[in-house]
Scaffold this active site. Structure first.
Site, PDB file in Angstrom:
ATOM      1  N   THR A  14       0.821  -1.221   0.000  1.00  0.00           N
ATOM      2  CA  THR A  14       0.000   0.000   0.000  1.00  0.00           C
ATOM      3  C   THR A  14       0.851   1.267   0.000  1.00  0.00           C
ATOM      4  O   THR A  14       0.493   2.274  -0.608  1.00  0.00           O
ATOM      5  CB  THR A  14      -0.938  -0.010   1.235  1.00  0.00           C
ATOM      6  OG1 THR A  14      -1.777  -1.155   1.118  1.00  0.00           O
ATOM      7  CG2 THR A  14      -1.794   1.227   1.326  1.00  0.00           C
ATOM      8  N   SER A  58       1.856  -7.610  -0.922  1.00  0.00           N
ATOM      9  CA  SER A  58       2.724  -8.483  -0.121  1.00  0.00           C
ATOM     10  C   SER A  58       2.240  -9.922  -0.062  1.00  0.00           C
ATOM     11  O   SER A  58       3.009 -10.819   0.266  1.00  0.00           O
ATOM     12  CB  SER A  58       2.941  -7.916   1.275  1.00  0.00           C
ATOM     13  OG  SER A  58       1.775  -7.984   2.039  1.00  0.00           O
ATOM     14  N   THR A  90       1.707  -4.464   4.186  1.00  0.00           N
ATOM     15  CA  THR A  90       1.563  -4.801   5.600  1.00  0.00           C
ATOM     16  C   THR A  90       0.928  -6.169   5.826  1.00  0.00           C
ATOM     17  O   THR A  90       1.014  -6.712   6.920  1.00  0.00           O
ATOM     18  CB  THR A  90       0.705  -3.744   6.329  1.00  0.00           C
ATOM     19  OG1 THR A  90      -0.576  -3.695   5.697  1.00  0.00           O
ATOM     20  CG2 THR A  90       1.350  -2.380   6.289  1.00  0.00           C
ATOM     21  N   ASP A  91       0.294  -6.718   4.777  1.00  0.00           N
ATOM     22  CA  ASP A  91      -0.438  -7.984   4.986  1.00  0.00           C
ATOM     23  C   ASP A  91       0.480  -9.114   5.458  1.00  0.00           C
ATOM     24  O   ASP A  91       0.061  -9.973   6.234  1.00  0.00           O
ATOM     25  CB  ASP A  91      -1.153  -8.413   3.697  1.00  0.00           C
ATOM     26  CG  ASP A  91      -2.337  -7.504   3.370  1.00  0.00           C
ATOM     27  OD1 ASP A  91      -2.708  -6.684   4.226  1.00  0.00           O
ATOM     28  OD2 ASP A  91      -2.875  -7.614   2.249  1.00  0.00           O
TER      29      ASP A  91
HETATM   30  N1  ASP Z   1      -3.104  -4.000   2.439  1.00  0.00           N
HETATM   31  C1  ASP Z   1      -1.793  -4.255   2.095  1.00  0.00           C
HETATM   32  C2  ASP Z   1      -0.818  -3.224   2.628  1.00  0.00           C
HETATM   33  O1  ASP Z   1      -1.066  -2.746   3.687  1.00  0.00           O
HETATM   34  C3  ASP Z   1      -1.478  -4.694   0.747  1.00  0.00           C
HETATM   35  C4  ASP Z   1      -0.216  -5.488   0.829  1.00  0.00           C
HETATM   36  O2  ASP Z   1       0.099  -6.049   1.860  1.00  0.00           O
HETATM   37  O3  ASP Z   1       0.502  -5.476  -0.159  1.00  0.00           O
HETATM   38  O4  ASP Z   1       0.187  -2.887   2.071  1.00  0.00           O
END
Ligand code: ASP
Length: 331
Positions: A14, A58, A90-91
Site C-alpha cells: 500500500t 505483499s 503490511t499484509d
Molecule cells: N493491504 C496491504 C498493505 O497494507 C497490501 C499489501 O500487503 O501489499 O500494504
C-alpha cells in the site's frame, strides 16, 4: 558534515500504491525513488541509496524474493550502510520480519515498514512511517536489536509483532510484550533492553513445504489424512485455546508427527501454548506424548517460518530448542 549512509529498498504494498485512473482500485506503482520524494527531510539525516526491488502486493511475495532482498541488504551493510529500511505491504509484514530476523546476523538495524493508507488517500501514513523507519535504522540505540517493524510511531520486535487490525492506522501490535520502543518527537527510544536472538544459517535448499492448518469446530480430517501423501515436510497447526485439537485431529497428528515435524501454536492471537495443564485426548499433554511440539509464544505463521528455515539448513532436530527460546522471549 559527513552524513551516515542508509539503504532503502521498496518491495511494493500500500505504501507504494495508487490508482491508475479515478475510480479504480490502488495497485503498486510508486517506485522507491518516488516514495523518497515524499520525505524530503531525509536528505538532512542521511546519504540514501534507494532501490525498487519489487512492486508487489505483499500476499505475492515469497521466500525466494525475501532471500534475494536479504542478500541485497547484507551487501548494503558491507558497502557501509549503517542501517537498512525495507518498505513492503503490511499484509505479510509480520512474516517477512521474522523471516529476516532469523537470518539477520549484522549489528546494523534492518527495519521494515509500510502503510495502511495509500499515497493519494487523505492522511496517508506512508511518508511518516518511512521517515520514522529511517530514524530507527539510523539510531545508535537500534544496533544489535535484529529486525524491527516501525508503524504508526511504534517499534516492534520481529518475533512478537502481528497485524491485529485489517484497516485501522494502528494495525500492528505485539500482544503480551507490547512495543519494544517508540518515536517521541523524532527521538528513538526503547522501552526494554535488546534480547540476544539466535540466528540461523541460510537455507541450502528452498523447495521444501510446510503446511499451516487451523483447527475449527467440527472440522473433518481430510486435509490431515493427505498431508504426507501431498509431500509436505512439516506441519503447523493453529490449535484452539492454549493449544487443543479434537480427538480425531489428535489421532491424525500422531501419525504425521511420526514422519515429519509438527508444531502446535495457538489460534487465539495472543498468549502462549500450555505444556502440562490439560490431559484429555487432543490436549497439549496428549499431543506432546504423540510427538508434536508446542510453539510457546510464537504465532502459527511465525512458527511455520521457523520450521521452514530449520528444514532448509537441516537443523530440524533443534526445533524444540528454538521454540523454547521463543517461549522465554523477554520484552
Ligand atoms: N493491504 C496491504 C498493505 O497494507 C497490501 C499489501 O500487503 O501489499 O500494504
Amino acid at each position: 558534515m559527513d552524513l551516515p549512509k542508509l539503504a532503502i529498498a521498496a518491495l511494493g504494498g500500500t505504501v507504494s500504491m495508487q490508482a491508475r485512473n479515478a475510480g479504480e482500485g490502488v495497485i503498486p506503482t510508486v517506485s522507491g525513488e518516488a516514495l523518497l520524494a515524499s520525505v524530503p527531510q531525509l536528505t538532512t539525516l542521511a546519504r540514501v541509496t534507494v532501490e525498487t526491488l519489487g512492486l508487489l502486493p505483499s500476499a505475492s511475495l515469497n521466500f525466494g524474493c525475501l532471500l534475494s532482498v536479504l542478500s541485497w541488504a547484507k551487501y548494503q551493510v558491507e558497502q557501509g550502510a549503517v542501517g537498512v529500511v525495507i518498505t513492503q505491504g503490511t499484509d505479510t509484514l509480520e512474516e517477512a520480519a521474522v523471516f529476516f530476523d532469523y537470518l539477520w546476523d549484522c549489528d546494523e538495524p534492518l527495519v521494515l515498514t509500510g502503510a495502511m493508507r495509500s499515497a493519494k488517500q487523505a492522511g496517508a501514513d506512508g511518508p511518516a512511517n518511512v521517515l520514522d523507519a529511517c530514524r530507527v535504522a539510523l539510531a545508535e540505540n537500534s544496533r544489535r536489536r535484529g529486525v524491527q517493524v516501525v508503524m504508526n510511531g511504534q517499534i516492534h520486535q520481529a518475533r512478537c509483532v502481528r497485524k491485529t487490525d485489517s484497516l485501522a492506522l494502528q494495525a500492528f501490535s505485539s500482544p503480551i510484550f507490547g512495543p519494544a520502543g517508540l518515536l517521541v518527537e523524532n527521538h528513538v527510544g526503547y522501552l526494554c533492553p535488546s534480547v540476544p536472538h539466535s540466528v540461523l544459517p541460510l537455507p541450502q535448499h528452498t523447495t521444501h513445504k510446510v503446511a499451516l492448518l487451523e483447527a475449527s469446530l467440527s472440522a473433518d480430517t481430510l486435509l490431515l489424512e493427505n498431508i504426507l501423501k501431498l509431500g509436505y515436510d512439516g506441519l503447523v497447526i493453529a490449535g484452539f485455546g492454549a493449544e487443543h485439537v479434537s480427538e480425531s485431529w489428535a489421532a491424525m497428528i500422531e501419525v504425521i508427527a511420526g514422519k515429519i515435524p509438527v508444531i502446535i501454536a495457538t489460534r487465539t492471537g495472543s498468549g502462549s501454548t500450555a505444556q502440562h495443564s490439560y490431559g484429555f485426548a487432543g490436549s497439549e499433554l496428549d499431543l506432546i506424548r504423540k510427538g508434536a511440539l508446542m510453539a510457546g509464544f510464537l504465532c502459527p505463521r511465525k512458527a511455520r517460518i521457523l520450521l521452514w528455515l530449520l528444514l532448509g539448513c537441516q537443523r530440524q532436530d533443534e526445533l524444540a530448542r528454538y521454540l523454547n527460546d521463543n517461549s522465554r522471549l523477554q520484552p
